[in-house]
Design a protein around this motif. Structure first.
Motif, PDB file in Angstrom:
ATOM      1  N   ASN A   1       6.352   5.612  -3.135  1.00  0.00           N
ATOM      2  CA  ASN A   1       6.408   4.553  -3.011  1.00  0.00           C
ATOM      3  C   ASN A   1       5.914   3.120  -2.558  1.00  0.00           C
ATOM      4  OD1 ASN A   1       8.263   2.086  -1.883  1.00  0.00           O
ATOM      5  ND2 ASN A   1      10.408   2.891  -2.844  1.00  0.00           N
ATOM      6  N   LYS A   2       5.707   2.191  -3.579  1.00  0.00           N
ATOM      7  CA  LYS A   2       4.266   1.376  -3.473  1.00  0.00           C
ATOM      8  C   LYS A   2       4.588   0.388  -2.162  1.00  0.00           C
ATOM      9  CE  LYS A   2       2.531  -3.123  -4.359  1.00  0.00           C
ATOM     10  NZ  LYS A   2       2.909  -4.298  -5.666  1.00  0.00           N
ATOM     11  N   THR A   3       5.742   0.214  -1.644  1.00  0.00           N
ATOM     12  CA  THR A   3       6.154  -0.695  -0.243  1.00  0.00           C
ATOM     13  C   THR A   3       5.401   0.634   0.956  1.00  0.00           C
ATOM     14  OG1 THR A   3       7.889  -2.034  -1.145  1.00  0.00           O
ATOM     15  CG2 THR A   3       7.128  -1.649   1.090  1.00  0.00           C
TER      16      THR A   3
ATOM     17  N   LEU B   1       2.164   0.184   4.047  1.00  0.00           N
ATOM     18  CA  LEU B   1       2.496   0.796   5.498  1.00  0.00           C
ATOM     19  C   LEU B   1       2.663   1.686   5.870  1.00  0.00           C
ATOM     20  CD1 LEU B   1       6.142  -0.007   5.177  1.00  0.00           C
ATOM     21  CD2 LEU B   1       4.792  -2.067   5.718  1.00  0.00           C
TER      22      LEU B   1
END
Length: 702
Positions: free
Chosen positions: A592-594, A598
Motif C-alpha cells: 500500500n503506497k500510503t 509512512l
C-alpha cells in the motif's frame, strides 16, 4: 485495434455497432508493410495479498481476472460493486473477491521470502528466483538493476497453441486481424523494460524461438533495437526430428542474439558442429594427463628404496582440505609413532596391498607445486585423496602458453587444458549441431531424473543453455544474468555449471509465474480450490518445478533425497557434489503506497534493498516488533538509516567500512538527504522512501 473491439462491445445500439464494425473491418484490410500488429489490452495482475477495501478494483476468485469491478461499499462481509463500464450494482461476499492491478497502474512491489538453499555458507554468491507475473517483476528489476545486466536469456512461450501450462502459450486471439499480434504485444511490453535493464556499453539479449513466430520476433527485435547488431542461429535440439504430416520433420529451433554496445562473442574453439562425446574419434582431446603423486613399487617406489620420500600429507578431518605435510620419517621409525595435529588426518604413501611406498616429490618440491597451483587432489573419502601434479615438462609447456586455465579447485589448484585449438580462434557457425544440445536426452530426461517425470514439458538442454550464454560471459566471471521466462530453471542450473567449470562468480536472477497446468486447474477447481489457495500454489510451476530443481541441483540430489548419478558432460564434476552456490526464493507481492510513505512496511521492503545492494550474503530479516534506528550489515554490504536524527552515530559506523558499499537513507527532506550524502563520498546512496515511490509512479506504462 483490439482495444477498439473491446470498446465496441459497450455500444448498446446494434445498428451503430454494426456500422462501426464494418468500417473497422474495411480499414484493417488495407495493405501495409513492415511489422503490423494490434496493441492489445494487456493482462491484469491478481494481488492476492492486498485486502479488499472500499474503492478497490477487484475480480471474482476463479473468474476472469480482466472482468473488473469497483468496490463501492462493504457491509457485513458483503461488497457492493459495479462492473467496469456499467452502472448495475452487484453484491459478492468479500471472500469471493481479490484485488487486481490493471496494466499501466502504479504498483509498489516487494519480495516475500518463501525459501532458500545454502550450499556455500562461506560464499556471498546468492542467486534469486522470483515467483511473479514477469511484467511486474521486470518493473521491479528496472528499479534494482537498470543498465547493470550483462546477459538476458529468455525462452518465451512459442505461441504454439499448447496448453500444458497456463503460462499462456496460446497468444493468438480470435479477433486478431493479424493473428500473431497478441503475442507480439505481449513480447513488446516486456522487451521494452528488458532493453532498459541491459548494460548499454556491453551486454547481450538472447531469445530462443521456433518456426511459429521467428519471423515476427525478428522484425520486432529489428524495430526495437535499430542501432544494434542482430544475428539468428539455427540450433538442432531434436536430432531425430519432430514429425510434421506431409511436411519436413523439424529438428531445430532458432536463437536471436542482440549485441548491445561493444558486445562480442568469446570463441570456445569449436565450430559448434562437433560433438562433446568421449567416444567420438573426431573430437580433439584437450585434457592434460597429470602425473600421480604416489610412486609405484615397480619404479623404485618402496620406502626402503627412497626413505627421504616417505612422509605424511595432512588433510582437514571434516572437509578434506589439503593442509600441508608432516616430517620425513627415517626407516627406523614406524608411521604409527607420528601423531598428526589436532583436527588433521595423516595420509601416507601406502599401496593397495599395504606396502609402504613413497611420494614422487620431495616435501619442498611438493609445497612449491602447491604454491604455484600445480598440485591437485581427488575426492575426499574421509581418509584419503589421490594426489596429482604437473611434471617439470608440463610446467615448461605452461610457461610457454600452451595451456589455458579453465578453473580453480577448492585447494587452489589450476584446472588446465590444451590451448592449441582455442589459439586458432575457431569461430562458431550459425548452425549448431551438438549431441549434448538434444532437448529430449539432456532436457526432458535430465530434468525427470532430478524432479520426477511429468512435471514439465520441453525443457532446454542444460548444456545448450550453458554454451549459449558462455559466448558472452566467459570473460565476465562476475556477470549478472537474468531470465524472466525461467520455466523449469535451466538457466540458473547452466550458470552454476559454468561457474563450477571456470571458477566464476556469476549471479542469476530468474522470474516465473506459478500457474498450474490446465488439467490440474480443472481438478483443483472441482475440489473447491481457487488460485491463491495453498493446495493450488504448491502445484504451480515455480513451486512444483523451478524451485525443486534449483534446490536439488545445488545440493546434488533428486526430490527424493537420492544422490544424482554421473558426471556433467565435458567435465569430471560429479552431479552428486552439487554446486558451491546459494539461492533465495521470493514471491512478488504489492504494498500500500500510503503505508510505505509512512514507513510502516520497512520489513517487507528489506529484501528489495538487499537485492538493490547486490544480493550479498543471506537476505536479512527483522523479527523485533520495534524498528531499530539503523541497520549496518557488512555481510550484506549495505546499511540503512531509519531515523535521520541518529545520523551522527550512524556515520562513523559506515564511513570507513569498505564492506559497506550501498547506503539507504530514510528521510522526507531532500535538503537533509543532500547534507547527509556529502559525508558519504565513495558510497552509493539512495533516499527512501521517495526514490522507491517515485520510481514506480513515474515509470508506469512507459
Amino acid at each position: 485495434m483490439a482495444a477498439i473491439h473491446d470498446l465496441l462491445q459497450q455500444v448498446s445500439d446494434p445498428a451503430l455497432r454494426e456500422r462501426l464494425e464494418a468500417e473497422i473491418d474495411r480499414m484493417t484490410k488495407q495493405k501495409k508493410f513492415g511489422l503490423v500488429f494490434e496493441d492489445h489490452l494487456p493482462e491484469c495482475t491478481p494481488l492476492y495479498d492486498m485486502p479488499v477495501t472500499r474503492g478497490a478494483k477487484v475480480a471474482l476468485r476463479g473468474g476472469n481476472v480482466s472482468d473488473i469491478f469497483t468496490v463501492l461499499k462493504i457491509e457485513n462481509g458483503i461488497a457492493s460493486c459495479v462492473r467496469k463500464g456499467e452502472a448495475e450494482l452487484h453484491e459478492f461476499p468479500v471472500g469471493d473477491l481479490l484485488c487486481v492491478a490493471e496494466f499501466g497502474e502504479p504498483i509498489y512491489p516487494y519480495l516475500k521470502p518463501l525459501d532458500s538453499v545454502c550450499n556455500a555458507p562461506d560464499s556471498d554468491l546468492w542467486h534469486t528466483l522470483i515467483e511473479a507475473d514477469n511484467y511486474h517483476a521486470l518493473q521491479l528489476l528496472e528499479y534494482l538493476y537498470a543498465g547493470k545486466v550483462d546477459c538476458i536469456y529468455i525462452d518465451p512461450p512459442y505461441n504454439t497453441g499448447a496448453r500444458d501450462w497456463k503460462y499462456n502459450n496460446d497468444y493468438v486471439d480470435g479477433s486478431d486481424s493479424y493473428r500473431h499480434s497478441k503475442w507480439l504485444s505481449f513480447m513488446q511490453k516486456r522487451l521494452k523494460i528488458a532493453k532498459r535493464l541491459l548494460n548499454p556499453k556491453d551486454s547481450v539479449l538472447i531469445v530462443t524461438i521456433d518456426e511459429k513466430e521467428y519471423l515476427h520476433l525478428g522484425c520486432l527485435l529489428e524495430e526495437m533495437f535499430p542501432a544494434e547488431n542482430i544475428q539468428m542461429i539455427s540450433s538442432v535440439i531434436n536430432p531425430k526430428g519432430n514429425r510434421r504430416d506431409n511436411q519436413f520433420s523439424r529438428c531445430e529451433e532458432y536463437i536471436f542474439f542482440v549485441y548491445i554496445g561493444d558486445a562480442a562473442i568469446t570463441s570456445n574453439g569449436t565450430d559448434m558442429l562437433r560433438q562433446i562425446d568421449k567416444d567420438s574419434s573426431d573430437e580433439e582431446d584437450k585434457s592434460i594427463r597429470l602425473r600421480g603423486l604416489l610412486r609405484q613399487a615397480s619404479n623404485h617406489g618402496k620406502r626402503t628404496d627412497r626413505p627421504n620420500l616417505f612422509y605424511p600429507l595432512l588433510f582437514d578431518k571434516e572437509s578434506g582440505k589439503f593442509l600441508g605435510h608432516g616430517p620425513v620419517l627415517p626407516l627406523s621409525e614406524s608411521r604409527d609413532s607420528y601423531n598428526p595435529p589436532e583436527n588433521a588426518v595423516a595420509m601416507w604413501p601406502i599401496g593397495s596391498n599395504g606396502t609402504e611406498l613413497t611420494w614422487n616429490l620431495q616435501p619442498e618440491t611438493l609445497m612449491s607445486k602447491h604454491t604455484q597451483h600445480f598440485l591437485s587432489f581427488g575426492k575426499w573419502d574421509g581418509k584419503q585423496r589421490t594426489g596429482y601434479y604437473l611434471s617439470a615438462g608440463q610446467e615448461e609447456n605452461f610457461k610457454k602458453g600452451m595451456y589455458e586455465i579453465v578453473g580453480v579447485d577448492d585447494d587452489g589448484a589450476y584446472q588446465i587444458q590444451l590451448k592449441d585449438t582455442a589459439a586458432k580462434d575457431v569461430r562458431p557457425l550459425t548452425i549448431w549441431h551438438r549431441k549434448e544440445h538434444s532437448a529430449s536426452e539432456y532436457g526432458t530426461a535430465f530434468l525427470n531424473s532430478i524432479i520426477g517425470s511429468g512435471r514439465f514439458s520441453f525443457p532446454k538442454s542444460v548444456y545448450a543453455v550453458k554454451d549459449t550464454i558462455r559466448f558472452f560471459v566467459a570473460n565476465k566471471p562476475n556477470a549478472l544474468i537474468v531470465d524472466f521466462f525461467a520455466g523449469s530453471g535451466t538457466t540458473l542450473h547452466a550458470v552454476n555449471l559454468l561457474n563450477a567449470e571456470d571458477g566464476g562468480h556469476r549471479r542469476c536472477i530468474m522470474v516465473t509465474n506459478n500457474e498450474v497446468s490446465v488439467d490440474e486447474a480443472k481438478a483443483l477447481t472441482e475440489k473447491g480450490y481457487q488460485p491463491g489457495d495453498e493446495e493450488w500454489n504448491k502445484l504451480g510451476i515455480a513451486r512444483y518445478v523451478t524451485w525443486p530443481r534449483t534446490v536439488c541441483s545445488i545440493e546434488g540430489h533428486d526430490v527424493n533425497g537420492q544422490p544424482l548419478k554421473g558426471n556433467y558432460l565435458g567435465s569430471d564434476l560429479p552431479m552428486a557434489d552439487g554446486f558451491k552456490a546459494n539461492a533465495a526464493f521470493f514471491q512478488l507481492s504489492f504494498l500500500n503506497k500510503t503505508m510505505v510513505a509512512l514507513g510502516r512496511q520497512f520489513r517487507e521492503l528489506l529484501p528489495v534493498l538487499w537485492m538493490k545492494a547486490g544480493a550479498h550474503g543471506p537476505c536479512p530479516s527483522l523479527t523485533a516488533d520495534e524498528l531499530p534506528d539503523m541497520l549496518v550489515l557488512p555481510e550484506n554490504k549495505f546499511a540503512v538509516l531509519l531515523d535521520e536524527s541518529a545520523f551522527s552515530d550512524f556515520l562513523p559506523l559506515v564511513q570507513d567500512v569498505p564492506e559497506i558499499q550501498t547506503i539507504f537513507l530514510i528521510t522526507d527532506s531532500s535538503d537533509g538527504y543532500r547534507e547527509m550524502i556529502a559525508h558519504l563520498d565513495g558510497k552509493e546512496t539512495y533516499q527512501l522512501y521517495r526514490e522507491y515511490l517515485d520510481n514506480f509512479r513515474i515509470n508506469i506504462g512507459r
